[in-house]
Design a protein around this motif. Structure first.
Motif, PDB file in Angstrom:
ATOM      1  N   ARG A  34      46.910  44.215  48.596  1.00 55.87           N
ATOM      2  CA  ARG A  34      47.209  43.006  49.375  1.00 55.87           C
ATOM      3  C   ARG A  34      47.111  43.265  50.870  1.00 55.87           C
ATOM      4  NH1 ARG A  34      51.075  42.121  45.437  1.00 55.87           N
ATOM      5  NH2 ARG A  34      52.659  43.151  46.677  1.00 55.87           N
ATOM      6  N   ARG A  35      47.724  44.350  51.312  1.00 57.07           N
ATOM      7  CA  ARG A  35      47.729  44.650  52.761  1.00 57.07           C
ATOM      8  C   ARG A  35      46.320  44.926  53.260  1.00 57.07           C
ATOM      9  NH1 ARG A  35      48.695  43.152  57.268  1.00 57.07           N
ATOM     10  NH2 ARG A  35      49.133  44.688  58.858  1.00 57.07           N
ATOM     11  N   SER A  36      45.534  45.628  52.479  1.00 58.81           N
ATOM     12  CA  SER A  36      44.139  45.888  52.865  1.00 58.81           C
ATOM     13  C   SER A  36      43.363  44.586  52.980  1.00 58.81           C
ATOM     14  CB  SER A  36      43.468  46.806  51.847  1.00 58.81           C
ATOM     15  OG  SER A  36      44.090  48.067  51.829  1.00 58.81           O
ATOM     16  N   LEU A  37      43.577  43.684  52.032  1.00 62.57           N
ATOM     17  CA  LEU A  37      42.899  42.389  52.064  1.00 62.57           C
ATOM     18  C   LEU A  37      43.377  41.544  53.245  1.00 62.57           C
ATOM     19  CD1 LEU A  37      42.948  41.710  48.246  1.00 62.57           C
ATOM     20  CD2 LEU A  37      40.884  42.028  49.648  1.00 62.57           C
ATOM     21  N   ALA A  40      41.608  42.895  56.237  1.00 61.65           N
ATOM     22  CA  ALA A  40      40.204  42.497  56.189  1.00 61.65           C
ATOM     23  C   ALA A  40      40.055  41.041  56.622  1.00 61.65           C
ATOM     24  CB  ALA A  40      39.645  42.702  54.785  1.00 61.65           C
ATOM     25  N   ALA A  41      40.904  40.171  56.111  1.00 64.44           N
ATOM     26  CA  ALA A  41      40.841  38.749  56.459  1.00 64.44           C
ATOM     27  C   ALA A  41      41.131  38.540  57.944  1.00 64.44           C
ATOM     28  CB  ALA A  41      41.821  37.951  55.602  1.00 64.44           C
ATOM     29  N   ALA A  42      42.127  39.234  58.463  1.00 60.36           N
ATOM     30  CA  ALA A  42      42.497  39.101  59.868  1.00 60.36           C
ATOM     31  C   ALA A  42      41.372  39.554  60.794  1.00 60.36           C
ATOM     32  CB  ALA A  42      43.765  39.904  60.150  1.00 60.36           C
ATOM     33  N   VAL A  73      43.660  41.289  43.631  1.00 57.29           N
ATOM     34  CA  VAL A  73      42.522  40.779  44.401  1.00 57.29           C
ATOM     35  C   VAL A  73      42.240  39.334  44.022  1.00 57.29           C
ATOM     36  CG1 VAL A  73      40.029  41.022  44.746  1.00 57.29           C
ATOM     37  CG2 VAL A  73      41.500  43.038  44.860  1.00 57.29           C
ATOM     38  N   SER A  74      42.266  39.025  42.749  1.00 56.66           N
ATOM     39  CA  SER A  74      42.009  37.668  42.295  1.00 56.66           C
ATOM     40  C   SER A  74      43.021  36.693  42.883  1.00 56.66           C
ATOM     41  CB  SER A  74      42.048  37.608  40.766  1.00 56.66           C
ATOM     42  OG  SER A  74      41.878  36.286  40.331  1.00 56.66           O
ATOM     43  N   GLN A  79      43.812  32.237  47.225  1.00 58.00           N
ATOM     44  CA  GLN A  79      44.601  31.646  48.301  1.00 58.00           C
ATOM     45  C   GLN A  79      43.939  31.739  49.667  1.00 58.00           C
ATOM     46  OE1 GLN A  79      48.299  33.788  48.002  1.00 58.00           O
ATOM     47  NE2 GLN A  79      48.626  33.142  45.898  1.00 58.00           N
ATOM     48  N   LYS A  80      42.932  32.598  49.811  1.00 51.15           N
ATOM     49  CA  LYS A  80      42.303  32.852  51.116  1.00 51.15           C
ATOM     50  C   LYS A  80      40.792  32.671  51.032  1.00 51.15           C
ATOM     51  CE  LYS A  80      46.284  34.421  52.673  1.00 51.15           C
ATOM     52  NZ  LYS A  80      47.078  33.779  53.662  1.00 51.15           N
TER      53      LYS A  80
END
Length: 108
Positions: A34-37, A40-42, A73-74, A79-80
């Motif tokens: 979650r934190r890695s994603l 990445a999104a930020a 991941v799913s 949500q993003k």
């Protein structure tokens, strides 16, 4: 499941034994994804690739790790909007198959 969860990556030979997970480690592993994603999104990363986190020297159970990775991941991608593509890079044939099964199970 979000269709943006993309394939299972690089394969190579080899195999390792593993031991069981201990209390709370599953949530820590999910948190890592979650934190890695989130990072990445930020940073507007369109593509992210993950190895089979914790399944090597830390010997986290491979089947459980694949399920946690796919599910986390799913859920994030539902949500993003970013990243657009997530790749699970597996360096052992057995891991590739476990990730394929975990992703397929979410699509049912």
């Amino acid at each position: 499941m979000a269709e943006r969860v993309a394939g299972v990556g690089v394969e190579a030979g080899g195999d390792e034994d593993h031991v069981g997970a201990e209390g709370g480690e599953g949530e820590l592993l999910a948190s890592c994804y979650r934190r890695s994603l989130e990072l990445a999104a930020a940073n507007d990363c369109r593509t992210v690739a993950f190895p089979a986190i914790s399944t090597g020297i830390y010997r986290y159970p491979r089947d459980e790790a694949a399920e946690i990775a796919a599910r986390t991941v799913s859920t994030f991608l539902e949500q993003k909007t970013m990243p657009v593509t997530v790749i699970f890079c597996c360096f052992v044939d057995q891991m590739s198959e476990l990730y394929r099964q975990a992703v397929a199970a979410l699509r049912k």
